[in-house]
Design an enzyme around this catalytic site. Sequence first.
Site, PDB file in Angstrom:
ATOM      1  N   TYR A 189     -39.279  26.478   1.306  1.00 23.55           N
ATOM      2  CA  TYR A 189     -39.050  25.053   1.090  1.00 23.55           C
ATOM      3  C   TYR A 189     -39.721  24.517  -0.176  1.00 23.55           C
ATOM      4  O   TYR A 189     -39.136  23.738  -0.908  1.00 23.55           O
ATOM      5  CB  TYR A 189     -39.481  24.196   2.302  1.00 23.55           C
ATOM      6  CG  TYR A 189     -39.032  22.759   2.153  1.00 23.55           C
ATOM      7  CD1 TYR A 189     -37.730  22.401   2.475  1.00 23.55           C
ATOM      8  CD2 TYR A 189     -39.881  21.781   1.647  1.00 23.55           C
ATOM      9  CE1 TYR A 189     -37.292  21.101   2.294  1.00 23.55           C
ATOM     10  CE2 TYR A 189     -39.454  20.477   1.475  1.00 23.55           C
ATOM     11  CZ  TYR A 189     -38.157  20.136   1.800  1.00 23.55           C
ATOM     12  OH  TYR A 189     -37.728  18.855   1.609  1.00 23.55           O
ATOM     13  N   ARG A 229     -33.475  32.931   2.661  1.00 21.16           N
ATOM     14  CA  ARG A 229     -34.190  31.997   3.527  1.00 21.16           C
ATOM     15  C   ARG A 229     -35.190  31.129   2.761  1.00 21.16           C
ATOM     16  O   ARG A 229     -35.468  30.006   3.176  1.00 21.16           O
ATOM     17  CB  ARG A 229     -34.940  32.751   4.630  1.00 21.16           C
ATOM     18  CG  ARG A 229     -34.053  33.286   5.749  1.00 21.16           C
ATOM     19  CD  ARG A 229     -34.898  33.933   6.834  1.00 21.16           C
ATOM     20  NE  ARG A 229     -34.094  34.504   7.900  1.00 21.16           N
ATOM     21  CZ  ARG A 229     -33.917  33.952   9.094  1.00 21.16           C
ATOM     22  NH1 ARG A 229     -34.455  32.782   9.364  1.00 21.16           N
ATOM     23  NH2 ARG A 229     -33.202  34.572  10.013  1.00 21.16           N
ATOM     24  N   LYS A 254     -41.193  44.043   0.957  1.00 23.19           N
ATOM     25  CA  LYS A 254     -40.015  44.065   1.809  1.00 23.19           C
ATOM     26  C   LYS A 254     -38.936  43.326   1.042  1.00 23.19           C
ATOM     27  O   LYS A 254     -39.008  42.110   0.863  1.00 23.19           O
ATOM     28  CB  LYS A 254     -40.286  43.386   3.155  1.00 23.19           C
ATOM     29  CG  LYS A 254     -39.049  43.315   4.058  1.00 23.19           C
ATOM     30  CD  LYS A 254     -39.314  42.544   5.337  1.00 23.19           C
ATOM     31  CE  LYS A 254     -38.046  42.448   6.184  1.00 23.19           C
ATOM     32  NZ  LYS A 254     -38.242  41.625   7.403  1.00 23.19           N
ATOM     33  N   ILE A 302     -37.640  47.919   7.006  1.00 20.07           N
ATOM     34  CA  ILE A 302     -38.175  47.064   8.061  1.00 20.07           C
ATOM     35  C   ILE A 302     -36.957  46.530   8.797  1.00 20.07           C
ATOM     36  O   ILE A 302     -36.221  45.693   8.286  1.00 20.07           O
ATOM     37  CB  ILE A 302     -39.057  45.945   7.485  1.00 20.07           C
ATOM     38  CG1 ILE A 302     -40.299  46.565   6.824  1.00 20.07           C
ATOM     39  CG2 ILE A 302     -39.471  44.964   8.586  1.00 20.07           C
ATOM     40  CD1 ILE A 302     -41.205  45.572   6.127  1.00 20.07           C
ATOM     41  N   TYR A 316     -43.021  39.767   0.954  1.00 25.17           N
ATOM     42  CA  TYR A 316     -41.733  39.653   1.636  1.00 25.17           C
ATOM     43  C   TYR A 316     -40.822  38.780   0.786  1.00 25.17           C
ATOM     44  O   TYR A 316     -41.011  37.568   0.698  1.00 25.17           O
ATOM     45  CB  TYR A 316     -41.936  39.057   3.030  1.00 25.17           C
ATOM     46  CG  TYR A 316     -40.684  38.968   3.879  1.00 25.17           C
ATOM     47  CD1 TYR A 316     -39.487  39.570   3.513  1.00 25.17           C
ATOM     48  CD2 TYR A 316     -40.704  38.280   5.092  1.00 25.17           C
ATOM     49  CE1 TYR A 316     -38.354  39.488   4.295  1.00 25.17           C
ATOM     50  CE2 TYR A 316     -39.574  38.195   5.898  1.00 25.17           C
ATOM     51  CZ  TYR A 316     -38.405  38.805   5.492  1.00 25.17           C
ATOM     52  OH  TYR A 316     -37.282  38.717   6.271  1.00 25.17           O
ATOM     53  N   THR A 348     -40.165  36.890  10.609  1.00 24.12           N
ATOM     54  CA  THR A 348     -39.047  35.978  10.845  1.00 24.12           C
ATOM     55  C   THR A 348     -38.304  36.352  12.126  1.00 24.12           C
ATOM     56  O   THR A 348     -37.930  35.489  12.921  1.00 24.12           O
ATOM     57  CB  THR A 348     -38.074  36.019   9.661  1.00 24.12           C
ATOM     58  OG1 THR A 348     -38.797  35.781   8.456  1.00 24.12           O
ATOM     59  CG2 THR A 348     -36.996  34.963   9.807  1.00 24.12           C
TER      60      THR A 348
END
Length: 304
Positions: free
Chosen positions: A112, A144, A168, A209, A139, A49
């Site tokens: 989404y 998000r 992550k 990270i 992740y 990202t």
Amino acid sequence: MSQEPRFGRLLTAMVTPFTPDLELDLPRAAALAQRLVQQGSEGLIVNGTTGESPTISRPERLELFKAVRSAVGGQIPLVANVGDNCTADSVEFAKKVAQLGFEGLLVVTPYYNKPPQEGLYRHFRAVAEAVPDTPVILYNIPSRCVVNIEPDTIIRLAHDVPNIVAVKQAHSDMNQVDEILSRARGFEVLSGDDDLTLEMMKRGGSGVISVTAHVAGDALHKMIAAYIAGDLHVAEEINAILAPLHKTLFSTTNPIMVKAALAITGFEVGGLRLPLIDANAEQRAALKEVLVSIDSKLRERNYR
């Protein structure tokens, strides 16, 4: 404390440099990768990202992966982001990237689509089983992607798919971290938020990270090393000094501010592709003030 981590304790989620006309700047990407290694990064996440993956085509990503691997491959573990919101596309791309010889692949929660937990399980399993010889990092970033990968789903994947080895975790719920680590032995949890790194490590997490490592990698490396050595006072002192920087770098959408921070500190990486935009003058001024203050405090205490 977790076992010795597979990918290192300080990984940087590398920004993607662009030319003035917003094409990939591959020589600058190579130089940035080398700079991050020199400043303490033990691993790199390429085109996550922070690397603006949603606006970079797959052919471009492959060129970026090759450039970074050519620059620092063999020096540190490299992890390529291959995740997407389409399972079939993610599987196809993962197969291509696996051929480049990266030490790991990062697979983000499908965004989404808002899949249920069973859909998440099948998605991650399909991608990982398509590249059985390559370690995979999940992740989890609900802010998000709308949905959280629940601990039960992560633990199920850890048990069922041998090459899913880490997550992550960009989620502030420490109860989830505790549950994952207690029920999935040998599975790594890496903080996805710089400000949560020390707290996650206290609970058994492997490391971070990082975004902040672009401009304070040396200090973060010392913080983590101090914690591993049992010097909690030093680790907490460095963490406290860096806290305003973590906050400022995320005062607007990442990676807007970290690209500005690199420019302010003398390493230009270009702008951002729409729909992201450059930091404005007010944001840059506030960021510069924080960077100067942080640098002064780190140097005063010999942490830089």
